[in-house]
Enzyme design. Structure first.
Site, PDB file in Angstrom:
ATOM      1  N   THR A  61      -3.906 -17.732  32.105  1.00 29.93           N
ATOM      2  CA  THR A  61      -5.297 -17.790  31.681  1.00 29.93           C
ATOM      3  C   THR A  61      -5.890 -16.398  31.456  1.00 29.93           C
ATOM      4  O   THR A  61      -5.447 -15.422  32.086  1.00 29.93           O
ATOM      5  CB  THR A  61      -6.117 -18.528  32.769  1.00 29.93           C
ATOM      6  OG1 THR A  61      -7.503 -18.370  32.500  1.00 29.93           O
ATOM      7  CG2 THR A  61      -5.844 -17.966  34.167  1.00 29.93           C
ATOM      8  N   ASP A  62      -6.936 -16.342  30.642  1.00 33.45           N
ATOM      9  CA  ASP A  62      -7.661 -15.073  30.451  1.00 33.45           C
ATOM     10  C   ASP A  62      -8.455 -14.694  31.698  1.00 33.45           C
ATOM     11  O   ASP A  62      -8.900 -13.553  31.837  1.00 33.45           O
ATOM     12  CB  ASP A  62      -8.597 -15.162  29.233  1.00 33.45           C
ATOM     13  CG  ASP A  62      -9.659 -16.250  29.336  1.00 33.45           C
ATOM     14  OD1 ASP A  62      -9.646 -17.030  30.302  1.00 33.45           O
ATOM     15  OD2 ASP A  62     -10.520 -16.319  28.425  1.00 33.45           O
ATOM     16  N   GLU A  63      -8.641 -15.660  32.627  1.00 35.99           N
ATOM     17  CA  GLU A  63      -9.477 -15.373  33.804  1.00 35.99           C
ATOM     18  C   GLU A  63      -8.870 -14.310  34.712  1.00 35.99           C
ATOM     19  O   GLU A  63      -9.561 -13.731  35.546  1.00 35.99           O
ATOM     20  CB  GLU A  63      -9.738 -16.653  34.609  1.00 35.99           C
ATOM     21  CG  GLU A  63     -10.447 -17.700  33.795  1.00 35.99           C
ATOM     22  CD  GLU A  63     -11.287 -18.669  34.609  1.00 35.99           C
ATOM     23  OE1 GLU A  63     -11.495 -18.436  35.812  1.00 35.99           O
ATOM     24  OE2 GLU A  63     -11.737 -19.665  34.020  1.00 35.99           O
ATOM     25  N   TYR A 107      -9.120 -19.330  42.100  1.00 28.39           N
ATOM     26  CA  TYR A 107      -8.261 -19.853  41.020  1.00 28.39           C
ATOM     27  C   TYR A 107      -7.648 -18.696  40.226  1.00 28.39           C
ATOM     28  O   TYR A 107      -6.432 -18.621  40.035  1.00 28.39           O
ATOM     29  CB  TYR A 107      -9.075 -20.770  40.092  1.00 28.39           C
ATOM     30  CG  TYR A 107      -8.400 -20.981  38.746  1.00 28.39           C
ATOM     31  CD1 TYR A 107      -7.243 -21.749  38.644  1.00 28.39           C
ATOM     32  CD2 TYR A 107      -8.905 -20.396  37.580  1.00 28.39           C
ATOM     33  CE1 TYR A 107      -6.599 -21.929  37.408  1.00 28.39           C
ATOM     34  CE2 TYR A 107      -8.279 -20.562  36.356  1.00 28.39           C
ATOM     35  CZ  TYR A 107      -7.125 -21.329  36.272  1.00 28.39           C
ATOM     36  OH  TYR A 107      -6.486 -21.493  35.069  1.00 28.39           O
ATOM     37  N   LYS A 152      -3.678 -17.479  39.837  1.00 24.64           N
ATOM     38  CA  LYS A 152      -2.964 -17.388  38.554  1.00 24.64           C
ATOM     39  C   LYS A 152      -2.444 -15.957  38.342  1.00 24.64           C
ATOM     40  O   LYS A 152      -1.348 -15.753  37.826  1.00 24.64           O
ATOM     41  CB  LYS A 152      -3.886 -17.786  37.394  1.00 24.64           C
ATOM     42  CG  LYS A 152      -4.307 -19.249  37.380  1.00 24.64           C
ATOM     43  CD  LYS A 152      -3.157 -20.219  37.157  1.00 24.64           C
ATOM     44  CE  LYS A 152      -2.565 -20.164  35.775  1.00 24.64           C
ATOM     45  NZ  LYS A 152      -1.517 -21.205  35.589  1.00 24.64           N
TER      46      LYS A 152
HETATM   47  P1  NAD Z   1      -5.076 -29.854  34.529  1.00 21.84           P
HETATM   48  O1  NAD Z   1      -5.736 -29.658  35.843  1.00 21.84           O
HETATM   49  O2  NAD Z   1      -5.684 -30.766  33.530  1.00 21.84           O
HETATM   50  O3  NAD Z   1      -3.567 -30.328  34.747  1.00 21.84           O
HETATM   51  C1  NAD Z   1      -2.745 -29.798  35.743  1.00 21.84           C
HETATM   52  C2  NAD Z   1      -1.542 -30.743  35.884  1.00 21.84           C
HETATM   53  O4  NAD Z   1      -0.659 -30.182  36.864  1.00 21.84           O
HETATM   54  C3  NAD Z   1      -1.904 -32.152  36.373  1.00 21.84           C
HETATM   55  O5  NAD Z   1      -1.216 -33.110  35.603  1.00 21.84           O
HETATM   56  C4  NAD Z   1      -1.418 -32.171  37.809  1.00 21.84           C
HETATM   57  O6  NAD Z   1      -1.041 -33.461  38.257  1.00 21.84           O
HETATM   58  C5  NAD Z   1      -0.234 -31.233  37.733  1.00 21.84           C
HETATM   59  N1  NAD Z   1       0.112 -30.637  39.027  1.00 21.84           N
HETATM   60  C6  NAD Z   1      -0.726 -30.088  39.937  1.00 21.84           C
HETATM   61  N2  NAD Z   1      -0.019 -29.676  41.007  1.00 21.84           N
HETATM   62  C7  NAD Z   1       1.287 -29.921  40.744  1.00 21.84           C
HETATM   63  C8  NAD Z   1       2.492 -29.693  41.464  1.00 21.84           C
HETATM   64  N3  NAD Z   1       2.500 -29.123  42.670  1.00 21.84           N
HETATM   65  N4  NAD Z   1       3.650 -30.076  40.887  1.00 21.84           N
HETATM   66  C9  NAD Z   1       3.673 -30.679  39.670  1.00 21.84           C
HETATM   67  N5  NAD Z   1       2.555 -30.922  38.966  1.00 21.84           N
HETATM   68  C10 NAD Z   1       1.377 -30.544  39.491  1.00 21.84           C
HETATM   69  O7  NAD Z   1      -4.915 -28.384  33.934  1.00 21.84           O
HETATM   70  P2  NAD Z   1      -4.998 -27.881  32.423  1.00 21.84           P
HETATM   71  O8  NAD Z   1      -6.389 -27.597  32.078  1.00 21.84           O
HETATM   72  O9  NAD Z   1      -4.179 -28.781  31.587  1.00 21.84           O
HETATM   73  O10 NAD Z   1      -4.248 -26.471  32.570  1.00 21.84           O
HETATM   74  C11 NAD Z   1      -2.823 -26.401  32.464  1.00 21.84           C
HETATM   75  C12 NAD Z   1      -2.404 -24.962  32.684  1.00 21.84           C
HETATM   76  O11 NAD Z   1      -3.011 -24.121  31.710  1.00 21.84           O
HETATM   77  C13 NAD Z   1      -2.824 -24.406  34.043  1.00 21.84           C
HETATM   78  O12 NAD Z   1      -1.781 -23.599  34.528  1.00 21.84           O
HETATM   79  C14 NAD Z   1      -4.049 -23.565  33.721  1.00 21.84           C
HETATM   80  O13 NAD Z   1      -4.152 -22.495  34.637  1.00 21.84           O
HETATM   81  C15 NAD Z   1      -3.715 -23.071  32.336  1.00 21.84           C
HETATM   82  N6  NAD Z   1      -4.860 -22.780  31.458  1.00 21.84           N
HETATM   83  C16 NAD Z   1      -5.862 -23.699  31.297  1.00 21.84           C
HETATM   84  C17 NAD Z   1      -6.912 -23.425  30.402  1.00 21.84           C
HETATM   85  C18 NAD Z   1      -8.034 -24.416  30.170  1.00 21.84           C
HETATM   86  O14 NAD Z   1      -9.008 -24.093  29.492  1.00 21.84           O
HETATM   87  N7  NAD Z   1      -7.960 -25.631  30.689  1.00 21.84           N
HETATM   88  C19 NAD Z   1      -6.921 -22.228  29.691  1.00 21.84           C
HETATM   89  C20 NAD Z   1      -5.880 -21.303  29.897  1.00 21.84           C
HETATM   90  C21 NAD Z   1      -4.858 -21.613  30.772  1.00 21.84           C
HETATM   91  O1  DAU Z   2     -10.763 -19.251  30.569  1.00 21.01           O
HETATM   92  C1  DAU Z   2      -9.725 -20.163  30.804  1.00 21.01           C
HETATM   93  C2  DAU Z   2     -10.130 -21.074  31.943  1.00 21.01           C
HETATM   94  O2  DAU Z   2     -11.108 -21.957  31.434  1.00 21.01           O
HETATM   95  C3  DAU Z   2      -8.957 -21.849  32.535  1.00 21.01           C
HETATM   96  O3  DAU Z   2      -8.060 -20.949  33.120  1.00 21.01           O
HETATM   97  C4  DAU Z   2      -9.458 -22.843  33.596  1.00 21.01           C
HETATM   98  O4  DAU Z   2      -8.376 -23.636  34.063  1.00 21.01           O
HETATM   99  C5  DAU Z   2     -10.504 -23.735  32.959  1.00 21.01           C
HETATM  100  O5  DAU Z   2     -11.031 -24.610  33.933  1.00 21.01           O
HETATM  101  C6  DAU Z   2     -11.617 -22.906  32.344  1.00 21.01           C
HETATM  102  O6  DAU Z   2     -12.384 -22.231  33.366  1.00 21.01           O
HETATM  103  P1  DAU Z   2     -13.975 -22.132  33.294  1.00 21.01           P
HETATM  104  O7  DAU Z   2     -14.491 -21.912  34.641  1.00 21.01           O
HETATM  105  O8  DAU Z   2     -14.402 -21.194  32.232  1.00 21.01           O
HETATM  106  O9  DAU Z   2     -14.280 -23.640  32.763  1.00 21.01           O
HETATM  107  P2  DAU Z   2     -15.425 -24.681  33.154  1.00 21.01           P
HETATM  108  O10 DAU Z   2     -15.326 -25.793  32.160  1.00 21.01           O
HETATM  109  O11 DAU Z   2     -15.390 -25.021  34.588  1.00 21.01           O
HETATM  110  O12 DAU Z   2     -16.731 -23.854  32.863  1.00 21.01           O
HETATM  111  C7  DAU Z   2     -17.023 -23.316  31.575  1.00 21.01           C
HETATM  112  C8  DAU Z   2     -18.332 -22.580  31.679  1.00 21.01           C
HETATM  113  O13 DAU Z   2     -19.371 -23.534  31.902  1.00 21.01           O
HETATM  114  C9  DAU Z   2     -18.411 -21.621  32.848  1.00 21.01           C
HETATM  115  O14 DAU Z   2     -19.209 -20.514  32.484  1.00 21.01           O
HETATM  116  C10 DAU Z   2     -19.109 -22.419  33.944  1.00 21.01           C
HETATM  117  C11 DAU Z   2     -20.046 -23.305  33.150  1.00 21.01           C
HETATM  118  N1  DAU Z   2     -20.331 -24.623  33.727  1.00 21.01           N
HETATM  119  C12 DAU Z   2     -19.279 -25.406  34.116  1.00 21.01           C
HETATM  120  C13 DAU Z   2     -19.505 -26.647  34.660  1.00 21.01           C
HETATM  121  C14 DAU Z   2     -18.349 -27.498  35.122  1.00 21.01           C
HETATM  122  C15 DAU Z   2     -21.630 -25.074  33.826  1.00 21.01           C
HETATM  123  O15 DAU Z   2     -22.576 -24.358  33.447  1.00 21.01           O
HETATM  124  N2  DAU Z   2     -21.857 -26.299  34.359  1.00 21.01           N
HETATM  125  C16 DAU Z   2     -20.838 -27.117  34.788  1.00 21.01           C
HETATM  126  O16 DAU Z   2     -21.110 -28.235  35.282  1.00 21.01           O
END
Ligand code: NAD
Ligand code: DAU
Length: 367
Positions: free
Chosen positions: A134-136, A160, A164
């Site tokens: 992630t970019d985080e 988190y 990562k």
């Molecule tokens: P998600 O939470 O929707 O899915 C995570 C999945 O991992 C789930 O299916 C869960 O059951 C599985 N899991 C959790 N623990 C596990 C374990 N111990 N063994 C096997 N499976 C397990 O997450 P997502 O949003 O799909 O993100 C997927 C990946 O991409 C993560 O590594 C996250 O850090 C990364 N990522 C997410 C975003 C975003 O915006 N969502 C952006 C950049 C990177």
């Molecule tokens: O940047 C990549 C990341 O993006 C991934 O690594 C994470 O897995 C993914 O969850 C996401 O993280 P964020 O914290 O940016 O996503 P979230 O959807 O939780 O929040 C997006 C923005 O919105 C953030 O600034 C927090 C804000 N927010 C979020 C929620 C859930 C609100 O203002 N209200 C809310 O209820």
């Protein structure tokens, strides 16, 4: 023909990746290993399960023997590791599981890959270990800072992000120390189908349909760099096919928006959907347009997230130059398609919003 192990493939991005990969590489073997936590949903893989060459295994990336057996039994040559605890708010309430899964789990997966792929009696082959990050990990940017590149320093601010970051370092170490052919991609915020409704966009969408207020943290001016999940999947494919082992690639959406802008755009698209299709009023009688209100009127500023990163922005120059990566889905079009998907797939999101989810959301937003 490649043999892929997709860990976390029942989650949001993992499931989208499985569908994307099957459509583009129909001859490949795709094995999903997923623990099915609250965020994992086998229904997201229903279409994949109907295709040949697919197998679902419920299990934990932290079970080393199990993972090793699977790697051997399926002759896996490519791991794409999506498995993680992924929600920042949950990491603030309970960081332990983030270390267990994201750090220790990734290390076990690396170790299993090392012991199977780099065994002394075995040819090294063309294996690939792709770690999805992630970019985080780069932390928060000031308004005038340039977007983060692969050379930017890591500065994670949430448990988190720290977990990562630790995993990214372990992946790098397994490449430098043991020669494991690793790849890391650091992507910005994704949105699209199958996203669990705890993340900003699906959370606001399902709350609007239920007539509930939209809780926006702080002043709503935190900036995220949005990317449709399909573009992320395309980026991972490019890294897998053309990335250099041991390297890291940043993938950004070139789409910085503050949260109020993003949620107002979503509101406008939902208003439009109700105007275009009056039958939606029957399915969602509490939604604001049914009562002559605009969706954006439901936005409420609430207490900020502790340690809330102010701005993310990703410089994808390296991925663009070396791999030809380019995000294709512009935000308004991608969000409109996402709204349509949630309207068309109500049973999916109703089913994932079970008791444990409601307890979490109610605790977050009560009062
Ligand atoms: P998600 O939470 O929707 O899915 C995570 C999945 O991992 C789930 O299916 C869960 O059951 C599985 N899991 C959790 N623990 C596990 C374990 N111990 N063994 C096997 N499976 C397990 O997450 P997502 O949003 O799909 O993100 C997927 C990946 O991409 C993560 O590594 C996250 O850090 C990364 N990522 C997410 C975003 C975003 O915006 N969502 C952006 C950049 C990177
Ligand atoms: O940047 C990549 C990341 O993006 C991934 O690594 C994470 O897995 C993914 O969850 C996401 O993280 P964020 O914290 O940016 O996503 P979230 O959807 O939780 O929040 C997006 C923005 O919105 C953030 O600034 C927090 C804000 N927010 C979020 C929620 C859930 C609100 O203002 N209200 C809310 O209820």
């Amino acid at each position: 023909m490649a043999h892929l192990l997709v860990t976390g493939g029942a989650g949001f991005i993992g499931a989208n990746f499985v569908h994307f990969w099957q459509a583009r590489h129909p001859g490949d073997r795709v094995v999903v290993l997923d623990a099915l936590t609250y965020a994992g949903n086998r229904a997201s893989l229903a279409a994949a399960e109907r295709l040949p060459g697919f197998r679902f295994v419920q299990g934990d990336i932290g079970e080393r023997q199990r993972v090793e057996n699977l790697l051997r039994e399926e002759a896996i040559d490519t791991i794409v590791n999506f498995a993680a605890e992924s929600h920042v708010d949950r990491s603030i309430h309970g960081p332990e599981v983030f270390v267990e899964v994201n750090v220790a789990g990734t290390q076990v997966l690396l170790e299993a890959a090392r012991s199977v792929w780099l065994a002394a009696d075995r040819p090294r082959g063309e294996h690939r270990f792709h770690h999805v990050s992630t970019d985080e990990v780069y932390g928060s940017l000031a308004p005038d800072d340039p977007p983060v590149s692969e050379r930017s320093a890591y500065a994670p601010n949430s448990p988190y992000a720290a977990s990562k970051a630790a995993a990214d370092h372990l992946v790098r170490a397994y490449n430098r120390t043991y020669g494991l052919r690793t790849l890391v991609s650091n992507c910005s915020n994704n949105y699209g189908p199958y996203q669990f409704p705890e993340k900003l966009i699906p959370l606001c969408l399902v709350r609007l349909l239920a007539g509930e207020p939209l809780p926006i943290y702080g002043d709503g001016l935190n900036i995220r760099d949005w990317m449709h999940v399909e573009d992320h999947c395309r980026g991972i494919e490019l890294v897998l096919e053309h990335g250099r082992p041991g390297e890291t690639y940043n993938l950004g959406g070139d789409c910085e928006r503050n949260n109020l802008e993003t949620v107002r755009l979503l509101c406008r698209l939902v208003d439009q959907a109700f105007e275009d299709d009056p039958a939606l009023g029957i399915r969602f009688p509490a939604a604001p347009p049914v009562h002559g209100q605009q969706c954006r009127d439901r936005i409420e500023l609430v207490d900020d997230r502790p340690g809330h990163d102010r701005r993310y922005a990703v410089d994808s120059t390296k991925a663009r130059r070396e791999l030809g990566f380019e995000p294709r889905l512009e935000l308004e079009r991608g969000l409109a398609a996402t709204v349509r998907w949630y309207l068309d797939n109500e049973p999916w999101w109703r089913a994932v919003m079970d008791g444990s989810y409601r307890t979490w959301i109610d605790r977050q937003y009560s009062g």
